[in-house]
Design a protein around this motif. Structure first.
Motif, PDB file in Angstrom:
ATOM      1  N   ASN A 183       0.809  -1.217   0.000  1.00 21.58           N
ATOM      2  CA  ASN A 183       0.000   0.000   0.000  1.00 21.58           C
ATOM      3  C   ASN A 183       0.844   1.270   0.000  1.00 21.58           C
ATOM      4  OD1 ASN A 183       0.900  -0.564   2.632  1.00 21.58           O
ATOM      5  ND2 ASN A 183      -0.694   0.751   3.518  1.00 21.58           N
ATOM      6  N   LYS A 194      -5.297   1.205   1.992  1.00 23.26           N
ATOM      7  CA  LYS A 194      -5.151   0.755   3.362  1.00 23.26           C
ATOM      8  C   LYS A 194      -5.000  -0.754   3.418  1.00 23.26           C
ATOM      9  CE  LYS A 194      -7.792   4.534   5.494  1.00 23.26           C
ATOM     10  NZ  LYS A 194      -8.938   4.878   6.353  1.00 23.26           N
ATOM     11  N   THR A 195      -4.298  -1.175   4.428  1.00 24.06           N
ATOM     12  CA  THR A 195      -4.207  -2.602   4.692  1.00 24.06           C
ATOM     13  C   THR A 195      -4.765  -2.839   6.092  1.00 24.06           C
ATOM     14  OG1 THR A 195      -2.750  -4.520   4.678  1.00 24.06           O
ATOM     15  CG2 THR A 195      -1.887  -2.501   5.684  1.00 24.06           C
ATOM     16  N   SER A 196      -4.771  -4.060   6.525  1.00 29.43           N
ATOM     17  CA  SER A 196      -5.320  -4.369   7.843  1.00 29.43           C
ATOM     18  C   SER A 196      -4.550  -5.529   8.444  1.00 29.43           C
ATOM     19  CB  SER A 196      -6.809  -4.728   7.732  1.00 29.43           C
ATOM     20  OG  SER A 196      -6.966  -5.927   6.975  1.00 29.43           O
ATOM     21  N   PHE A 197      -4.627  -5.627   9.759  1.00 32.24           N
ATOM     22  CA  PHE A 197      -3.946  -6.724  10.440  1.00 32.24           C
ATOM     23  C   PHE A 197      -4.534  -8.071  10.026  1.00 32.24           C
ATOM     24  CE2 PHE A 197      -2.857  -3.289  13.486  1.00 32.24           C
ATOM     25  CZ  PHE A 197      -1.480  -3.442  13.448  1.00 32.24           C
ATOM     26  N   SER A 198      -5.834  -8.066   9.742  1.00 28.81           N
ATOM     27  CA  SER A 198      -6.462  -9.324   9.339  1.00 28.81           C
ATOM     28  C   SER A 198      -5.953  -9.784   7.977  1.00 28.81           C
ATOM     29  CB  SER A 198      -7.991  -9.174   9.305  1.00 28.81           C
ATOM     30  OG  SER A 198      -8.367  -8.182   8.351  1.00 28.81           O
ATOM     31  N   TYR A 199      -5.747  -8.817   7.053  1.00 31.42           N
ATOM     32  CA  TYR A 199      -5.231  -9.157   5.727  1.00 31.42           C
ATOM     33  C   TYR A 199      -3.790  -9.660   5.821  1.00 31.42           C
ATOM     34  CZ  TYR A 199      -3.876  -8.673   0.826  1.00 31.42           C
ATOM     35  OH  TYR A 199      -3.405  -8.926  -0.437  1.00 31.42           O
TER      36      TYR A 199
END
Length: 426
Positions: free
Chosen positions: A88, A204-209
């Motif tokens: 990202n 954006k990214t996420s901890f789940s991804y």
């Protein structure tokens, strides 16, 4: 005159595009015949005894492990993880490519293998994302050089054998320098991408991804942990670790990822055997070449020459660096290590350099040779994938080359970068 025959015939054969292993062997044979003081059987004996080494058995197994893992679905999963971590950011695809090469370096131990495995996936993907093809190919070629710096590393195995150094210590000493080189390449990739407007793949990214990507790549990430953890934990030797890597790679490809087929194994074995035979020919002939240098007392002459130029440690180590960079342009990495280690290691030790630290300096120097013509193996692999000419890639690789030189100077003059982790393995 013997020295002139040895190096003159070797240079002539290289100019005639004779393969490096054959060129070394023929020049050694011609020198033996010319001198008349050494029996011709000397060459045959050295060819056999050079490869009669248990630590050296790690080389064909690491080569085979890299081939298996390159075709077993591991490369794509490593990229997905790298993309989740940095994709990202500005120039995210380029940085993700470099991170992927760093991951794969901890599996393959080979620069060209890393370029082949990652480049086939990432060069077309980067071009599709709008990246310039020359930049995309240069990114993969440069990052592929990390394949011989981050452990396991085939050149480190060779240095350990020739320099009588601990291969396990070489592996652990290469971790931080490998990360530093990767970070330097990422900095340039970011600067260039910022200038060209190459945006990340998503905002954006996420901890789940990231967690999902880690989980999907878990079987690939376990490999370096098994190899390095087993070596440093005293569970098995580097040679045994290479065998375990082969077995694990087959099981992961066949049963866990299910992208490796039984029908693929014969070709993988054949490709690995071809690469291994090339490497062992180089090892055998280069060892004979090196022994001949010792008999002719050339290492002593080189040492005296360098020490006569200056008494400054900095000047001498910079001269050695320039020599290694020039050699890397024309000579295979393994041959250079076998021939030059007996010459340069005593000089470095005399200057106060730790043998392990100097080994890392040699490996990083010669790793840069993977991207410098006319040899530039990584450039040829990248050219084969992208269809670009070597001339085009040689220009595009210059900023990455400078980034690696910056890292090399830091590694050379800050010994702690190589030696700090060793205190935790004692």
């Amino acid at each position: 005159m013997t020295t002139i025959v040895l190096f003159g015939s070797f240079a002539l054969l290289l100019l005639l595009s004779v393969p490096i292993g054959i060129a070394i062997g023929v020049s050694t044979l011609l020198t033996i015949v010319y001198s008349g003081t050494i029996p011709i059987e000397f060459l045959m004996k050295e060819l056999v005894t050079a490869v009669d080494s248990f630590p050296l058995m790690a080389v064909p197994f690491f080569i085979l492990a890299g081939e298996i893992m390159g075709k077993g679905g591991i490369s794509e999963r490593l990229f997905n993880l790298a993309n989740a971590l940095v994709g990202n950011k500005t120039g995210g695809f380029a940085m993700a490519t470099i991170v992927t090469c760093m991951f794969f370096a901890a599996i393959s131990g080979s620069g060209p293998a890393t370029v082949a495995a990652i480049g086939g996936i990432m060069i077309p993907a980067m071009v599709k994302q709008g990246y310039d093809k020359k930049f995309a190919t240069a990114t993969v070629a440069a990052a592929g050089s990390i394949g011989v710096i981050i452990p396991p590393s085939i050149p480190m195995v060779i240095y350990g054998v020739v320099g009588n150094a601990s291969i396990g210590d070489m592996f652990i000493a290469g971790v931080i320098p490998g990360l530093l080189v990767g970070l330097s390449l990422m900095v340039w990739a970011y600067i260039y991408s910022k200038k060209q407007g190459y945006r990340g793949t998503f905002e954006k990214t996420s901890f789940s991804y990231i967690g999902k990507s880690f989980w999907d790549a878990k079987w690939a990430l376990v490999i370096p942990l098994i190899i390095l953890g087993g070596i440093y934990g005293g569970i098995f030797t580097p040679t045994e670790a290479a065998v375990i890597a082969v077995v694990y790679g087959i099981l992961a490809g066949l049963l866990l990822y299910r992208e490796l087929k039984i029908k693929d194994l014969p070709k993988i074995l054949a490709d690995s055997a071809l690469t291994t035979s090339t490497v062992l020919i180089i090892v055998g002939t280069a060892t004979a070449f090196g022994r001949l240098l010792t008999i002719e007392q050339i290492p002593t002459q080189v040492a005296n020459f360098l020490l006569s130029i200056s008494e400054s440690e900095i000047v001498i180590i910079l001269l050695i660096t320039v020599l290694l960079l020039l050699v890397g342009c024309f000579m295979d990495t393994l041959a250079a290590i076998i021939i030059l280690t007996p010459i340069l290691l005593p000089i470095a030790v005399n200057l106060g350099y730790d043998p392990i630290h100097f080994g890392i300096i040699m490996v990083v120097n010669l790793a840069i040779g993977f991207i410098t013509p006319p040899l530039g193996v990584n450039l040829f692999v990248g050219s084969g994938i992208s269809g670009l000419s070597i001339e085009q890639l040689s220009k595009a690789i210059i900023p990455f080359f400078l980034a690696m030189i910056f890292s090399l100077l830091m590694i050379t003059f800050i010994p702690e970068l190589s030696l700090w982790l060793l205190q935790f393995s004692e």
